[in-house]
Design a protein around this motif. Structure first.
Motif, PDB file in Angstrom:
ATOM      1  N   ILE A 168      73.609 -83.038  10.806  1.00 21.19           N
ATOM      2  CA  ILE A 168      74.213 -82.400   9.630  1.00 21.19           C
ATOM      3  C   ILE A 168      73.399 -81.176   9.255  1.00 21.19           C
ATOM      4  CG2 ILE A 168      74.590 -82.696   7.138  1.00 21.19           C
ATOM      5  CD1 ILE A 168      75.093 -85.707   7.861  1.00 21.19           C
ATOM      6  N   ALA A 169      74.086 -80.113   8.877  1.00 22.30           N
ATOM      7  CA  ALA A 169      73.432 -78.926   8.328  1.00 22.30           C
ATOM      8  C   ALA A 169      73.885 -78.735   6.892  1.00 22.30           C
ATOM      9  CB  ALA A 169      73.781 -77.686   9.149  1.00 22.30           C
ATOM     10  N   ALA A 170      72.942 -78.448   6.016  1.00 22.30           N
ATOM     11  CA  ALA A 170      73.238 -78.118   4.619  1.00 22.30           C
ATOM     12  C   ALA A 170      72.497 -76.823   4.290  1.00 22.30           C
ATOM     13  CB  ALA A 170      72.795 -79.239   3.689  1.00 22.30           C
ATOM     14  N   ILE A 171      73.247 -75.766   3.958  1.00 22.40           N
ATOM     15  CA  ILE A 171      72.659 -74.434   3.777  1.00 22.40           C
ATOM     16  C   ILE A 171      73.302 -73.761   2.568  1.00 22.40           C
ATOM     17  CG2 ILE A 171      72.165 -72.207   4.867  1.00 22.40           C
ATOM     18  CD1 ILE A 171      72.769 -73.540   7.570  1.00 22.40           C
ATOM     19  N   ASP A 172      72.489 -73.191   1.713  1.00 24.79           N
ATOM     20  CA  ASP A 172      73.013 -72.423   0.581  1.00 24.79           C
ATOM     21  C   ASP A 172      73.417 -71.038   1.081  1.00 24.79           C
ATOM     22  OD1 ASP A 172      73.659 -71.244  -1.801  1.00 24.79           O
ATOM     23  OD2 ASP A 172      71.827 -71.852  -2.843  1.00 24.79           O
ATOM     24  N   LEU A 173      74.719 -70.780   1.092  1.00 26.91           N
ATOM     25  CA  LEU A 173      75.239 -69.498   1.586  1.00 26.91           C
ATOM     26  C   LEU A 173      75.395 -68.458   0.480  1.00 26.91           C
ATOM     27  CD1 LEU A 173      78.024 -70.762   4.031  1.00 26.91           C
ATOM     28  CD2 LEU A 173      75.598 -70.367   4.487  1.00 26.91           C
ATOM     29  N   ASP A 198      68.827 -78.665  -6.662  1.00 25.45           N
ATOM     30  CA  ASP A 198      69.149 -78.633  -5.235  1.00 25.45           C
ATOM     31  C   ASP A 198      68.054 -79.300  -4.404  1.00 25.45           C
ATOM     32  OD1 ASP A 198      71.469 -77.305  -5.886  1.00 25.45           O
ATOM     33  OD2 ASP A 198      70.806 -75.338  -5.162  1.00 25.45           O
ATOM     34  N   LEU A 199      66.797 -79.062  -4.754  1.00 25.29           N
ATOM     35  CA  LEU A 199      65.703 -79.701  -4.025  1.00 25.29           C
ATOM     36  C   LEU A 199      65.703 -81.218  -4.224  1.00 25.29           C
ATOM     37  CD1 LEU A 199      62.675 -77.280  -4.549  1.00 25.29           C
ATOM     38  CD2 LEU A 199      63.999 -77.624  -2.463  1.00 25.29           C
ATOM     39  N   GLU A 200      66.148 -81.668  -5.376  1.00 22.19           N
ATOM     40  CA  GLU A 200      66.146 -83.099  -5.690  1.00 22.19           C
ATOM     41  C   GLU A 200      67.111 -83.892  -4.806  1.00 22.19           C
ATOM     42  OE1 GLU A 200      65.175 -86.662  -7.786  1.00 22.19           O
ATOM     43  OE2 GLU A 200      64.148 -84.752  -7.499  1.00 22.19           O
ATOM     44  N   LEU A 279      76.864 -85.309  -1.490  1.00 21.49           N
ATOM     45  CA  LEU A 279      75.767 -84.927  -2.380  1.00 21.49           C
ATOM     46  C   LEU A 279      75.539 -83.425  -2.353  1.00 21.49           C
ATOM     47  CD1 LEU A 279      73.228 -87.805  -1.637  1.00 21.49           C
ATOM     48  CD2 LEU A 279      74.586 -87.495  -3.714  1.00 21.49           C
ATOM     49  N   PHE A 280      75.613 -82.824  -1.171  1.00 21.94           N
ATOM     50  CA  PHE A 280      75.467 -81.373  -1.074  1.00 21.94           C
ATOM     51  C   PHE A 280      76.713 -80.667  -1.628  1.00 21.94           C
ATOM     52  CE2 PHE A 280      72.575 -82.805   2.356  1.00 21.94           C
ATOM     53  CZ  PHE A 280      71.412 -82.218   1.884  1.00 21.94           C
ATOM     54  N   GLU A 281      77.875 -81.234  -1.359  1.00 22.51           N
ATOM     55  CA  GLU A 281      79.122 -80.641  -1.851  1.00 22.51           C
ATOM     56  C   GLU A 281      79.098 -80.538  -3.371  1.00 22.51           C
ATOM     57  OE1 GLU A 281      82.590 -78.759  -1.091  1.00 22.51           O
ATOM     58  OE2 GLU A 281      81.408 -79.720   0.491  1.00 22.51           O
ATOM     59  N   ALA A 282      78.587 -81.557  -4.029  1.00 23.50           N
ATOM     60  CA  ALA A 282      78.534 -81.574  -5.491  1.00 23.50           C
ATOM     61  C   ALA A 282      77.636 -80.482  -6.047  1.00 23.50           C
ATOM     62  CB  ALA A 282      78.051 -82.942  -5.982  1.00 23.50           C
ATOM     63  N   ARG A 283      76.696 -79.975  -5.229  1.00 24.41           N
ATOM     64  CA  ARG A 283      75.781 -78.926  -5.658  1.00 24.41           C
ATOM     65  C   ARG A 283      76.266 -77.538  -5.248  1.00 24.41           C
ATOM     66  NH1 ARG A 283      72.470 -80.164  -9.420  1.00 24.41           N
ATOM     67  NH2 ARG A 283      71.480 -78.192  -8.878  1.00 24.41           N
ATOM     68  N   GLY A 284      77.422 -77.458  -4.588  1.00 25.54           N
ATOM     69  CA  GLY A 284      77.921 -76.161  -4.138  1.00 25.54           C
ATOM     70  C   GLY A 284      77.203 -75.635  -2.918  1.00 25.54           C
ATOM     71  N   ILE A 285      76.585 -76.518  -2.145  1.00 25.78           N
ATOM     72  CA  ILE A 285      75.837 -76.135  -0.953  1.00 25.78           C
ATOM     73  C   ILE A 285      76.718 -76.381   0.272  1.00 25.78           C
ATOM     74  CG2 ILE A 285      73.817 -76.683   0.474  1.00 25.78           C
ATOM     75  CD1 ILE A 285      72.489 -77.559  -2.238  1.00 25.78           C
TER      76      ILE A 285
END
Length: 332
Positions: A168-173, A198-200, A279-285
Motif C-alpha cells: 500500500i502507498a499513502a502519499i499527500d498529493l 496525519d502522523l498519528e 484511515l488515510f482516506e479520512a485524512r484526505g491522503i
C-alpha cells in the motif's frame, strides 16, 4: 494512470535502475559492512529508526544528514526537513516523537540563520521540541544533521512484510515540487492540526494490528524504498505502475524517485487492506494498493503484462541488512 508504451516503460525502468537515490541507498551497505552491523543484531539495523526495547514498548532513535547542495540551495527548507523527515521516520515505525536535536555547521551567523529558522518553524508546527544540539559557525559551507527520539507501543518494521501481502502507498498529493530538487512539498502550508493528525495515523495502524511492516518513502522514492523493505524482510515486491497515486501532470519516472513530505509504504494482509486505506482516506491522503509482496527476492515494476526488474537480491545486496546477509554471517 493508463498503461505506458513499451518504449516508455523500458525507459522508466532504466532510469529507476540508474537513479541516484538507489545508489545512495547502496552506499549505506558499505557503512553497514564496515561497522559489522546487520538486521540480525539485538537492535536490528536497516529500519527507519533503531527500536530499543523499553519496558512494555520501544524507544525509537533516528538521525538524518542532508546533502550539502540542498542545505546551500534551500537552507530554510533544509531546516524544516530536518524536523519533518525525522518525525516521518518515527511515525513509519508506529511511534510518536518525543524530542529533536540538531547539528548545524555554517559560515557565520548569517549562514546559519535560515537553517535555524526552518528548524524552529517545523518544531513549532509539528509540536515537537528542539532540546539542544551542536553549532559550528566557523566552517566554509553549510551542513546539517538532525536526530530524533520517540516511543512506540507496537512496532511497524522493515523486517515483517510477508509473501502474499498487499503493498500500500499513502502519499499527500496536496503540494508541489520544491525545485530544483525532487522533493514533493506538501507540509509548509498545512495547519498544525492536520500535520499532527496525519502522523498519528501510523501509530494507530500499528496499535490496531492492521499492519506489521512499513517504511517512510525516502530519497530513494517509491521504488527505492520498496527495495529496502523487500531486502530487510527477505521478500520480493512487485509494483503496478498504473496504481501508484501521483499528482496530475508529473513525469512518472521523476515521481517514482521523489521524496514526498508525507509518504509511506505499508504491507498488509488482503483482509486488512480496506480498513487501513480508510484511515488515510479520512485524512484526505491519497492511497492505493499498488502491488504485492512476493517470495522471489526481486523488486519489479509492472506495466500491464510487461515486467522489468529494478533490483535482484540474488545478484547483489542493497543495504546488506536482510535475512540472507544474516544467514551468510552465521555460516561464515
Amino acid at each position: 494512470m493508463g498503461p505506458l508504451s513499451a518504449t516508455a516503460f523500458e525507459a522508466i525502468a532504466a532510469r529507476l535502475r540508474d537513479s541516484k537515490g538507489m545508489a545512495a541507498k547502496a552506499d549505506i551497505g558499505l557503512a553497514v559492512a564496515r561497522l559489522g552491523l546487520s538486521g540480525a543484531d539485538s537492535v536490528p539495523v536497516g529500519d527507519d529508526c533503531a527500536a530499543i526495547p523499553d519496558g512494555d514498548g520501544f524507544l525509537l532513535f533516528a538521525i538524518e544528514g542532508f546533502m550539502n547542495e540542498f542545505v546551500a540551495g534551500d537552507p530554510w527548507f533544509a531546516g524544516w526537513c530536518g524536523v519533518m523527515v525525522n518525525l516521518s521516520d518515527i511515525a513509519a515505525m508506529g511511534g510518536r516523537p518525543v524530542a529533536v536535536v540538531d547539528a548545524v555547521w555554517a559560515k557565520g551567523e548569517e549562514g546559519a540563520a535560515p537553517v535555524l529558522e526552518g528548524l524552529r518553524a517545523a518544531s513549532e508546527r509539528f509540536g515537537v521540541p528542539l532540546v539542544g544540539g551542536h553549532t559550528n559557525l566557523k566552517t566554509d559551507r553549510g551542513q546539517l544533521s538532525v536526530a530524533v527520539l520517540g516511543r512506540a507501543k507496537k512496532l511497524l518494521t522493515s523486517f515483517d512484510a510477508r509473501p502474499g501481502e498487499t503493498l500500500i502507498a499513502a502519499i499527500d498529493l496536496r503540494g508541489r515540487y520544491r525545485e530544483p530538487f525532487s522533493n514533493w512539498e506538501a507540509a509548509t502550508d498545512a495547519p498544525a492540526s492536520r500535520l499532527r493528525g496525519d502522523l498519528e495515523v501510523l501509530p494507530l495502524i500499528a496499535e490496531a494490528g492492521l499492519s506489521r511492516a512499513a517504511k517512510d518513502i525516502s530519497q530513494g522514492g517509491i521504488v527505492g524504498t520498496s527495495a529496502m523493505l523487500a531486502e530487510c524482510s527477505g521478500v520480493g515486491i512487485e509494483i503496478d505502475l498504473s496504481r501508484v497515486p501521483a499528482p496530475e501532470g508529473v513525469d512518472l519516472a521523476r515521481w517514482l524517485m521523489s521524496f514526498p513530505s508525507y509518504g509511506y509504504l505499508l504491507s498488509a494482509t488482503p483482509d486488512d487492506v480496506p480498513a487501513l486505506l480508510s484511515l488515510f482516506e479520512a485524512r484526505g491522503i491519497a492511497n492505493a494498493a499498488i502491488g504485492s509482496v512476493t517470495a522471489d527476492r526481486r523488486v519489479t515494476v509492472a506495466n500491464g503484462a510487461a515486467r522489468e526488474t529494478i533490483w535482484d537480491f540474488s545478484q547483489r545486496a542493497l543495504l546488506g541488512c536482510g535475512p540472507a546477509a544474516a544467514k551468510a554471517e552465521d555460516a561464515a
